[in-house]
Design a protein around this motif. Structure first.
Motif, mmCIF file in Angstrom:
data_model
loop_
_atom_site.group_PDB
_atom_site.id
_atom_site.type_symbol
_atom_site.label_atom_id
_atom_site.label_comp_id
_atom_site.label_asym_id
_atom_site.label_seq_id
_atom_site.Cartn_x
_atom_site.Cartn_y
_atom_site.Cartn_z
ATOM 1 N N ASN A 1 0.580 8.423 9.420
ATOM 2 C CA ASN A 1 -0.765 8.164 8.838
ATOM 3 C C ASN A 1 -1.248 9.444 8.513
ATOM 4 O O ASN A 1 -1.987 9.671 7.595
ATOM 5 C CB ASN A 1 -1.831 7.470 9.826
ATOM 6 C CG ASN A 1 -1.325 6.296 10.246
ATOM 7 O OD1 ASN A 1 -0.223 5.963 10.792
ATOM 8 N ND2 ASN A 1 -2.002 5.112 9.631
ATOM 9 N N GLY B 1 0.708 -1.022 -0.119
ATOM 10 C CA GLY B 1 -0.129 0.008 -0.140
ATOM 11 C C GLY B 1 0.894 1.390 -0.052
ATOM 12 O O GLY B 1 1.949 1.109 -0.108
ATOM 13 N N PRO B 2 0.269 2.315 0.188
ATOM 14 C CA PRO B 2 0.766 3.610 -0.169
ATOM 15 C C PRO B 2 1.611 3.968 1.035
ATOM 16 O O PRO B 2 1.425 3.541 2.126
ATOM 17 C CB PRO B 2 -0.097 4.600 -0.320
ATOM 18 C CG PRO B 2 -1.316 4.167 0.576
ATOM 19 C CD PRO B 2 -1.185 2.527 0.236
ATOM 20 N N CYS C 1 -12.242 2.514 3.256
ATOM 21 C CA CYS C 1 -12.150 3.851 3.433
ATOM 22 C C CYS C 1 -11.809 4.497 1.934
ATOM 23 O O CYS C 1 -12.005 3.811 0.867
ATOM 24 C CB CYS C 1 -10.918 4.502 4.245
ATOM 25 S SG CYS C 1 -9.287 3.933 3.563
ATOM 26 N N ASN C 2 -11.322 5.765 1.668
ATOM 27 C CA ASN C 2 -11.185 6.430 0.489
ATOM 28 C C ASN C 2 -9.634 5.798 0.001
ATOM 29 O O ASN C 2 -9.463 6.498 -1.049
ATOM 30 C CB ASN C 2 -11.304 8.041 0.602
ATOM 31 C CG ASN C 2 -10.320 8.504 1.768
ATOM 32 O OD1 ASN C 2 -9.304 7.998 2.260
ATOM 33 N ND2 ASN C 2 -10.510 9.932 1.973
ATOM 34 N N ASN C 3 -9.102 5.014 0.513
ATOM 35 C CA ASN C 3 -7.877 4.655 0.135
ATOM 36 C C ASN C 3 -7.885 2.990 0.019
ATOM 37 O O ASN C 3 -7.828 2.426 1.161
ATOM 38 C CB ASN C 3 -6.825 5.024 0.897
ATOM 39 C CG ASN C 3 -5.405 4.707 0.209
ATOM 40 O OD1 ASN C 3 -4.964 3.797 -0.300
ATOM 41 N ND2 ASN C 3 -4.164 5.483 0.836
ATOM 42 N N SER C 4 -7.706 2.455 -1.172
ATOM 43 C CA SER C 4 -7.767 0.866 -1.165
ATOM 44 C C SER C 4 -6.301 0.499 -1.845
ATOM 45 O O SER C 4 -6.324 -0.393 -2.368
ATOM 46 C CB SER C 4 -8.886 0.572 -2.087
ATOM 47 O OG SER C 4 -10.147 0.896 -1.611
ATOM 48 N N GLY C 5 -5.193 1.188 -1.309
ATOM 49 C CA GLY C 5 -4.116 0.946 -1.835
ATOM 50 C C GLY C 5 -3.495 -0.232 -1.452
ATOM 51 O O GLY C 5 -2.755 -1.042 -2.203
ATOM 52 N N SER D 1 -12.588 2.606 -3.259
ATOM 53 C CA SER D 1 -11.858 3.835 -4.222
ATOM 54 C C SER D 1 -11.552 3.588 -5.393
ATOM 55 O O SER D 1 -11.544 4.261 -6.490
ATOM 56 C CB SER D 1 -11.260 4.459 -3.227
ATOM 57 O OG SER D 1 -9.903 4.012 -3.078
ATOM 58 N N ASP E 1 -1.208 6.922 5.200
ATOM 59 C CA ASP E 1 -2.479 6.263 5.563
ATOM 60 C C ASP E 1 -2.956 5.017 4.606
ATOM 61 O O ASP E 1 -2.823 5.492 3.670
ATOM 62 C CB ASP E 1 -3.517 7.181 6.178
ATOM 63 C CG ASP E 1 -4.605 6.419 6.859
ATOM 64 O OD1 ASP E 1 -4.255 5.434 7.870
ATOM 65 O OD2 ASP E 1 -6.048 6.540 6.801
ATOM 66 N N GLY E 2 -3.283 4.018 4.854
ATOM 67 C CA GLY E 2 -3.624 2.940 4.009
ATOM 68 C C GLY E 2 -2.564 1.855 3.639
ATOM 69 O O GLY E 2 -2.848 0.983 2.844
#
Length: 271
Positions: free
Chosen positions: A253, A52-53, A77-81, A104, A56-57
């Motif tokens: 985060n 992931g990124p 959430c708004n991040n699906s990395g 997302s 956060d996420g």
């Protein structure tokens, strides 16, 4: 957690931090020291990688993901990395959250269910066992769990079958409200959840989430929200303790001041 509940939670945290008091019976500090000792991260003999990124996420996991059939990720959430990285690694990715209409990003390996995860199954909730059992996977394949469900994680683990726990090679879990360990009723819920996890897995990494602060009482520093990574015991190649934090791949985060994992979470506590 909805916005109104989250606002109330932050107000309560500030009040408790100011008065260092709880309206319930206080947990004995030696019990808190014991659970912290049992969660001291170990070096598993497998390097950690970041999926992931940055920020956060993204989470640190052992570089032992080959052969995992699917990732289950309750809490969208708004991040699906992280989930995208799992899909890119060849996993099917199952996501669930009643509060959103989908992840997302779109990926052919993503399978979304509009329900919350909890201790029972209903129109709005489903248990982990019911979710996995209806996902058309091999009944014996290894799985990965990445969970961020705003406090429902404790009841979710307590309701999971031992058979399902054994299938998760890696657990990545954001634990919330940890400052409330000082409240004995809450501690009585948290302790068996952690004890259940530690029957089959060992902690290999902890990262405090700087979305919230820490709470210090009786010299014990407990970040309110922390991300834990666990590896199933049969995959562990080493049992020495980690003594250097943060990990080079750790990342804040949020843009707020970072929180370093307190020494008591990775060094021997004094009686």
């Amino acid at each position: 957690m909805n916005k109104r509940s989250y606002t109330f939670y932050r107000i309560a945290i500030r009040a408790l931090g100011a008065f260092h008091a709880f309206p319930t019976e206080e947990t004995n500090k030696h019990l808190i020291k014991k659970i912290i000792r049992n969660l001291h991260p170990i070096l598993p003999g497998i390097e950690l990688i970041r999926l992931g990124p940055i920020g956060d996420g993204g989470y640190l996991v052992p570089n032992d993901i080959t052969g995992i059939e699917a990732c289950f990720s309750p809490g969208v959430c708004n991040n699906s990395g992280f989930e995208k990285a799992c899909a890119d690694a060849g996993m099917k990715v199952f996501l669930a959250d009643k509060s959103v209409d989908g992840p997302s990003v779109i990926d052919e390996k993503f399978y979304f269910t509009k329900k919350f995860i909890g201790a029972t199954s209903s129109d709005s909730f489903m248990t982990m066992d019911d979710w996995v059992n209806t996902s058309s996977l091999s009944p014996t394949s290894d799985l990965l769990l990445q969970m961020d469900i705003e406090g429902f994680e404790y009841e979710t683990f307590l309701s999971m079958s031992n058979m399902l726990m054994q299938r998760f090679r890696i657990l990545v879990v954001e634990f919330h409200h940890l400052n409330y360990l000082w409240s004995r009723p809450f501690f009585r819920q948290v302790l068996p959840a952690f004890e259940k996890i530690l029957q089959t897995h060992v902690c290999v990494h902890i990262h405090p989430n700087n979305c919230s602060s820490s709470f210090i009482k009786h010299g014990i520093n407990i970040p309110n929200v922390m991300e834990f990574t666990f590896l199933r015991k049969d995959r562990v190649l080493n049992t020495s303790f980690v003594d250097i934090f943060p990990h080079p791949l750790d990342s804040k985060n949020t843009v707020r001041k970072s929180i370093t994992l307190p020494d008591c979470w990775h060094q021997k506590l004094q009686n």
